[in-house]
Design a protein around this motif. Structure first.
Motif, PDB file in Angstrom:
ATOM      1  N   GLY A 129       9.471  17.649  -8.937  1.00 27.10           N
ATOM      2  CA  GLY A 129       8.252  17.741  -8.128  1.00 27.10           C
ATOM      3  C   GLY A 129       8.265  18.822  -7.067  1.00 27.10           C
ATOM      4  N   TYR A 130       9.258  19.758  -7.138  1.00 29.87           N
ATOM      5  CA  TYR A 130       9.381  20.782  -6.107  1.00 29.87           C
ATOM      6  C   TYR A 130       9.374  22.177  -6.733  1.00 29.87           C
ATOM      7  N   THR A 131       8.570  23.065  -6.173  1.00 25.20           N
ATOM      8  CA  THR A 131       8.527  24.449  -6.635  1.00 25.20           C
ATOM      9  C   THR A 131       9.324  25.313  -5.669  1.00 25.20           C
ATOM     10  N   LEU A 197      11.751  25.045   5.287  1.00 23.99           N
ATOM     11  CA  LEU A 197      13.073  24.520   5.640  1.00 23.99           C
ATOM     12  C   LEU A 197      13.026  23.038   6.012  1.00 23.99           C
ATOM     13  N   ALA A 198      11.839  22.548   6.371  1.00 23.57           N
ATOM     14  CA  ALA A 198      11.694  21.127   6.701  1.00 23.57           C
ATOM     15  C   ALA A 198      11.152  20.317   5.527  1.00 23.57           C
ATOM     16  N   SER A 199      10.931  20.987   4.399  1.00 20.76           N
ATOM     17  CA  SER A 199      10.287  20.326   3.259  1.00 20.76           C
ATOM     18  C   SER A 199      11.286  19.540   2.414  1.00 20.76           C
ATOM     19  N   ASP A 200      10.742  18.631   1.607  1.00 21.35           N
ATOM     20  CA  ASP A 200      11.573  17.862   0.679  1.00 21.35           C
ATOM     21  C   ASP A 200      12.190  18.762  -0.388  1.00 21.35           C
ATOM     22  N   GLY A 201      11.449  19.827  -0.752  1.00 16.81           N
ATOM     23  CA  GLY A 201      11.970  20.751  -1.755  1.00 16.81           C
ATOM     24  C   GLY A 201      13.238  21.437  -1.276  1.00 16.81           C
ATOM     25  N   ASN A 207      20.865  19.508  -1.481  1.00 12.23           N
ATOM     26  CA  ASN A 207      21.629  18.422  -2.089  1.00 12.23           C
ATOM     27  C   ASN A 207      22.158  18.777  -3.470  1.00 12.23           C
ATOM     28  N   HIS A 208      21.383  19.546  -4.240  1.00  5.84           N
ATOM     29  CA  HIS A 208      21.715  19.746  -5.647  1.00  5.84           C
ATOM     30  C   HIS A 208      22.213  21.146  -5.996  1.00  5.84           C
TER      31      HIS A 208
END
Length: 267
Positions: A129-131, A197-201, A207-208
């Motif tokens: 769900g992240y671009t 930088l504050a986004s979930d993406g 993390n990954h």
């Protein structure tokens, strides 16, 4: 009289009808129970065999994929440490023999050897769900030197610093030509604005990234070793095994290369 008493004794010791029927029922139940136990044993044996067989098959498949480097196997290419662990920093100039294998990826250039990992990372991020957008890649020595000189001028004009101070501070942000790992083609940058930088993406990326062979290269706590200030948008390809080990040990690239050297010497 004696014969009559003997007949009574025989009559008393003979099995009664109820007792015989009970014994017969018990034998039947025991037969059924033994059959059930045997059947359960057979089924359990089949289940164990089936459980182990796929593991053996998958292990063989993985080994085959690793040896061939096939993308269909789902494994990433194993990096050659002679290039994936190349260190370039404000205190370590890039080797004159190092030649990146450049290709165009989107709007930037990168070393073609990192493309499979980069593509997979961005594809998996999108599936989650992240671009993620790559905004920077390879920079040649001449362009890097121009950026460095421009940063020096900005520090001198806007900050009123002497040239010596401006050069030192500029090198910790934008190293001069020949001293930036952007010349390796293995470094990529993502947007540096506060919203990204504050986004979930971005948190997904943090993390990954090591699962695809990338590390966040410059952090505050490692500035003394890298020579560069914190840069949350800058990521560097080092190979999946190396990236995961660096995170596990809490090492930056300079520290990890030294660690690997010490390990090889001790062995």
């Amino acid at each position: 009289m004696h014969k009559h008493r003997q007949e009574r004794v025989l009559s008393d010791t003979a099995p009664r009808g109820g007792t015989a029927a009970g014994l017969q029922r018990l034998r039947r139940w025991m037969t059924v129970l033994l059959a059930a136990i045997l059947l359960l044993s057979v089924l359990l044996g089949i289940a164990v065999w089936k459980a182990w067989k796929p593991l053996d098959g998958s292990a063989s498949s993985s080994a085959s994929g690793a040896s061939t480097g096939s993308q269909d196997s789902g494994t990433l290419p194993v990096p050659d440490n002679s290039w994936a662990l190349t260190v370039v920093s404000p205190s370590e100039k890039i080797s004159s023999s190092f030649q990146p294998q450049l290709t165009t990826y989107g709007s930037v250039q990168v070393d073609k050897r990192i493309v499979p990992a980069l593509e997979r990372m961005l594809a998996d991020a999108k599936a989650a769900g992240y671009t993620l957008q790559v905004t920077g890649g390879y920079v040649d020595a001449q362009t890097q030197e121009k950026l460095y000189q421009k940063k020096i001028q900005a520090y001198m004009q806007q900050g009123g610093k002497t040239r010596a101070v401006a050069e030192s501070e500029a090198a910790a942000v934008t190293p001069p030509g020949g001293y930036s790992e952007n010349q390796t083609g293995m470094a990529v940058t993502f947007p540096s604005d506060a919203s990204f930088l504050a986004s979930d993406g971005y948190h997904w990326l943090l993390n990954h990234c090591v699962d695809y062979g990338f590390v966040r290269r410059y952090t505050d706590d490692k500035e003394g070793r890298t020579g560069l200030q914190d840069d949350p948008s800058h990521f560097r390809y080092v190979g999946t095994y190396n990236a995961q080990t660096m995170r596990k040990l809490g090492l930056c690239l300079e520290e990890y290369v030294l660690y690997r050297h010490n390990q090889s010497v001790s062995n």
